[in-house]
Design an enzyme around this catalytic site. Structure first.
Site, PDB file in Angstrom:
ATOM      1  N   GLY A   1       0.835  -1.188   0.000  1.00 25.42           N
ATOM      2  CA  GLY A   1       0.000   0.000   0.000  1.00 25.42           C
ATOM      3  C   GLY A   1       0.875   1.244   0.000  1.00 25.42           C
ATOM      4  O   GLY A   1       1.975   1.245  -0.552  1.00 25.42           O
ATOM      5  N   GLU A   2       0.372   2.311   0.615  1.00 31.66           N
ATOM      6  CA  GLU A   2       1.099   3.583   0.733  1.00 31.66           C
ATOM      7  C   GLU A   2       1.330   4.260  -0.617  1.00 31.66           C
ATOM      8  O   GLU A   2       2.031   5.258  -0.699  1.00 31.66           O
ATOM      9  CB  GLU A   2       2.486   3.415   1.373  1.00 31.66           C
ATOM     10  CG  GLU A   2       2.537   2.690   2.668  1.00 31.66           C
ATOM     11  CD  GLU A   2       3.962   2.577   3.236  1.00 31.66           C
ATOM     12  OE1 GLU A   2       4.947   2.919   2.542  1.00 31.66           O
ATOM     13  OE2 GLU A   2       4.074   2.141   4.383  1.00 31.66           O
ATOM     14  N   GLY A   3       0.828   3.682  -1.711  1.00 30.06           N
ATOM     15  CA  GLY A   3       1.163   4.193  -3.034  1.00 30.06           C
ATOM     16  C   GLY A   3       2.494   3.692  -3.542  1.00 30.06           C
ATOM     17  O   GLY A   3       2.980   4.147  -4.579  1.00 30.06           O
TER      18      GLY A   3
END
Length: 336
Positions: free
Chosen positions: A303-305
């Protein structure tokens, strides 16, 4: 239409009226690509990406010089159902880590010269437990959506949206199941690392939520089953469309949020590419439903980009070749 929306119907109208790519720029980019010093098609998908970028940016020489990475964080009331291996406090702790520059996304943003902004969305006020009622009322949803809308830098030439929120893989699975059905368990993964019993519990939660919120529309699914960070990502992606900024989608959670826009308007994600395919099992299915072929497949599930940020490098490569290579005429090379 680029006016800031004030209601769900405003968002729907905005998606229906959103601009498309510049056809003249696409034709010019295709013509330039055909004259570059390489065999036709030799750069494979990079050529398609460059022409796609050029269409949205309105030029035959696309660029990825000012990427923006937006990270949104939210907390989920559904964690009361025991769906995560980590407590909700981790969301705020990770936000501090982002702000201190210590997360993977910080390193990748720095590597590719991306501006990175972090937005914590009412972490002390989790959304409602969506097995008991809607996650957000309309006012809460709009506030989160507009937080994403307002966060987009109009000067950015590529946008990545990422998230942090304990419990949000359950939210993404519930959204995907509400849109595309199939067996609930095929949308459910281990998230932050739950065991087999945890996966079964998440499947139960997704099925309960689907019974309570039967067949909601795209935005209603995001409101009833999403989180503030998912709504904000959708808002940022919609805003990027009005500005004709190409978007790189991240993993399962980001793609689930984006899918809600596509459910409202089929072409709503034409300005988006899938940065990668994550290890969350539902992500491959979701990309298939949306017709998006991932740029990278590296087994990531952070996640987190982070996967999308890594794919900035691919778009930079595509743009550099299309814009910087010499044509046969310029190089004095015979093209046959």
């Amino acid at each position: 239409m680029s006016n800031r929306p004030e209601t769900l119907n405003d968002i729907r109208a905005l998606l229906a009226a959103a601009p498309g790519p510049d056809g003249d720029a696409i034709a010019a980019a295709e013509a330039r690509n055909g004259q570059l010093t390489k065999p036709p098609g030799a750069l494979g998908r990079l050529e398609d990406l460059a022409i796609w970028m050029g269409g949205w940016q309105g030029t035959d020489k696309p660029h990825a010089d000012a990427p923006q990475v937006l990270i949104f964080a939210g907390n989920h009331g559904v964690t009361a159902q025991g769906v995560s291996a980590f407590p909700a406090e981790v969301t705020a702790q990770m936000v501090l880590n982002f702000q201190a520059g210590g997360a993977a996304i910080n390193q990748l943003s720095n590597l590719f010269g991306a501006r990175m902004d972090v937005h914590a969305l009412d972490l002390d006020r989790p959304t409602g437990d969506f097995t008991q009622g809607p996650a957000m009322d309309e006012a809460e949803f709009l506030m989160a959506f507009l937080a994403g809308w307002d966060a987009v830098d109009p000067g950015a030439d590529v946008l990545v949206t990422g998230e942090m929120g304990i419990g949000n893989t359950t939210s993404a699975a519930a959204i995907a199941y509400s849109h595309y059905r199939g067996a609930a368990e095929t949308w459910v993964g281990r998230g932050t690392g739950v065991d087999d019993a945890g996966v079964q519990n998440k499947t139960r939660v997704v099925e309960e939520a689907a019974r309570l919120h039967a067949f909601p529309t795209g935005l209603e699914a995001l409101r009833c089953l999403g989180g503030r960070e998912l709504a904000a990502m959708a808002g940022a992606i919609a805003r990027a469309r009005t500005l004709r900024i190409p978007v790189i989608l991240d993993g399962f959670i980001c793609t689930a949020a984006a899918a809600c826009l596509a459910a409202e308007h089929p072409g709503a994600l034409d300005h988006c590419v899938a940065g990668h395919m994550s290890e969350e099992p539902g992500h491959a299915k979701l990309l298939q439903e949306l017709g998006k072929e991932p740029l990278l497949r590296l087994g990531m599930r952070l996640g987190e980009g982070s996967g999308a940020a890594l794919a900035i490098g691919v778009l930079k490569g595509a743009a550099a070749c299309q814009s910087g290579m010499a044509t046969f005429a310029e190089a004095g090379v015979s093209d046959g």
